[in-house]
Design a protein around this motif. Structure first.
Motif, PDB file in Angstrom:
ATOM      1  N   TYR A 117     -47.544   3.692 -12.915  1.00 36.08           N
ATOM      2  CA  TYR A 117     -47.596   3.749 -11.448  1.00 36.08           C
ATOM      3  C   TYR A 117     -47.059   2.439 -10.776  1.00 36.08           C
ATOM      4  O   TYR A 117     -46.950   2.576 -10.191  1.00 36.08           O
ATOM      5  CB  TYR A 117     -48.807   3.592 -11.224  1.00 36.08           C
ATOM      6  CG  TYR A 117     -49.763   5.314 -11.728  1.00 36.08           C
ATOM      7  CD1 TYR A 117     -49.165   6.813 -11.267  1.00 36.08           C
ATOM      8  CD2 TYR A 117     -50.647   5.295 -12.992  1.00 36.08           C
ATOM      9  CE1 TYR A 117     -49.610   7.850 -12.003  1.00 36.08           C
ATOM     10  CE2 TYR A 117     -51.410   6.438 -13.476  1.00 36.08           C
ATOM     11  CZ  TYR A 117     -50.396   7.737 -12.988  1.00 36.08           C
ATOM     12  OH  TYR A 117     -51.401   9.298 -13.575  1.00 36.08           O
ATOM     13  N   SER A 138     -44.034   8.395 -18.480  1.00 39.33           N
ATOM     14  CA  SER A 138     -44.088   9.159 -16.918  1.00 39.33           C
ATOM     15  C   SER A 138     -44.526   7.931 -16.041  1.00 39.33           C
ATOM     16  O   SER A 138     -44.385   7.383 -16.092  1.00 39.33           O
ATOM     17  CB  SER A 138     -45.612   9.815 -16.030  1.00 39.33           C
ATOM     18  OG  SER A 138     -45.398   9.773 -15.140  1.00 39.33           O
ATOM     19  N   SER A 140     -43.649   6.345 -12.155  1.00 34.99           N
ATOM     20  CA  SER A 140     -43.635   7.210 -10.427  1.00 34.99           C
ATOM     21  C   SER A 140     -43.390   6.026  -9.355  1.00 34.99           C
ATOM     22  O   SER A 140     -43.374   6.017  -8.897  1.00 34.99           O
ATOM     23  CB  SER A 140     -45.070   7.169 -10.109  1.00 34.99           C
ATOM     24  OG  SER A 140     -46.221   7.962 -10.591  1.00 34.99           O
ATOM     25  N   THR A 158     -40.952  10.319 -11.187  1.00 35.62           N
ATOM     26  CA  THR A 158     -40.785  11.146 -10.082  1.00 35.62           C
ATOM     27  C   THR A 158     -41.103   9.505  -9.311  1.00 35.62           C
ATOM     28  O   THR A 158     -40.837   8.486  -9.270  1.00 35.62           O
ATOM     29  CB  THR A 158     -42.270  11.857 -10.063  1.00 35.62           C
ATOM     30  OG1 THR A 158     -43.047  10.429 -10.180  1.00 35.62           O
ATOM     31  CG2 THR A 158     -41.951  13.168 -10.458  1.00 35.62           C
ATOM     32  N   LEU A 160     -43.179   7.872  -5.669  1.00 37.32           N
ATOM     33  CA  LEU A 160     -44.440   7.878  -4.535  1.00 37.32           C
ATOM     34  C   LEU A 160     -43.943   7.355  -3.056  1.00 37.32           C
ATOM     35  O   LEU A 160     -44.881   8.627  -2.323  1.00 37.32           O
ATOM     36  CB  LEU A 160     -45.433   6.804  -5.387  1.00 37.32           C
ATOM     37  CG  LEU A 160     -45.989   7.650  -6.539  1.00 37.32           C
ATOM     38  CD1 LEU A 160     -46.919   6.255  -7.331  1.00 37.32           C
ATOM     39  CD2 LEU A 160     -46.591   8.422  -6.553  1.00 37.32           C
TER      40      LEU A 160
END
Length: 181
Positions: A117, A138, A140, A158, A160
């Motif tokens: 993250y 993953s 972010s 992805t 945020l």
């Protein structure tokens, strides 16, 4: 009192020590089978040659490795992770928003099912062949790589924060990108 290569079975629970230094290669496991993690709430340093391994651990603050081969399995990070040389292996790990991952001095990375993250920043000497291999993970936030031999397979990138720019930035890298979103 441990010898290189020993396995330490640690009672699951919180260990608030300000700083722990692992200067010989060890395997650190929580006791029991109930899945409760070891919680290291102070700074963790892993130094020296050899391979160390941590399983089912929660790291509350900084984790620093220097010239070591260190593996983390089923672990959670709540502070910065820094590898200065050596090799970092992360399998089924989570790095939360407070846990930037920084690789320097030709530190290699192998990761499987890592959830990240926060930012990843990795710099090595261009053409060194230092691997940055990540599969089924993953991201972010930004992943910024320089000089690595990159292999990224079946990862999700992805953001945020809405941005017109890609989350993956590479400079002087040899790359293979397969099935990433």
């Amino acid at each position: 009192a441990s010898a290189p290569g020993d396995t330490l079975i640690v009672q699951a629970g919180a260990y608030p020590d300000a700083s722990l230094v692992f200067n010989i290669p060890l395997t650190v496991l929580p006791s029991g089978t109930n899945g409760s993690p070891i919680q290291f709430l102070g700074t963790i340093q892993v130094t020296g040659a050899g391979a160390s391994s941590f399983q089912r651990a929660y790291f509350g603050t900084n984790v620093q490795t220097t010239g070591s081969t260190v593996s983390f399995f089923d672990s959670y990070f709540n502070g910065p992770v820094t590898a200065n040389g050596g090799k970092l292996t992360m399998k089924r790990t989570i790095l939360n928003a407070n846990s930037p991952l920084t690789l320097t001095n030709n530190a290699a990375l192998e990761a499987l099912r890592m959830t990240n993250y926060t930012t990843v920043s990795a710099t090595t000497i261009a053409g060194s062949g230092t691997p940055f291999l990540v599969v089924q993970s993953s991201f972010s936030n930004m992943v910024v790589l320089s000089g690595y031999k990159v292999w990224l397979g079946y990862n999700t990138f992805t953001s945020l924060i809405p941005s017109p720019q890609s989350n993956l930035r590479e400079t002087n890298c040899d790359s293979v990108l397969i099935g990433n979103k």
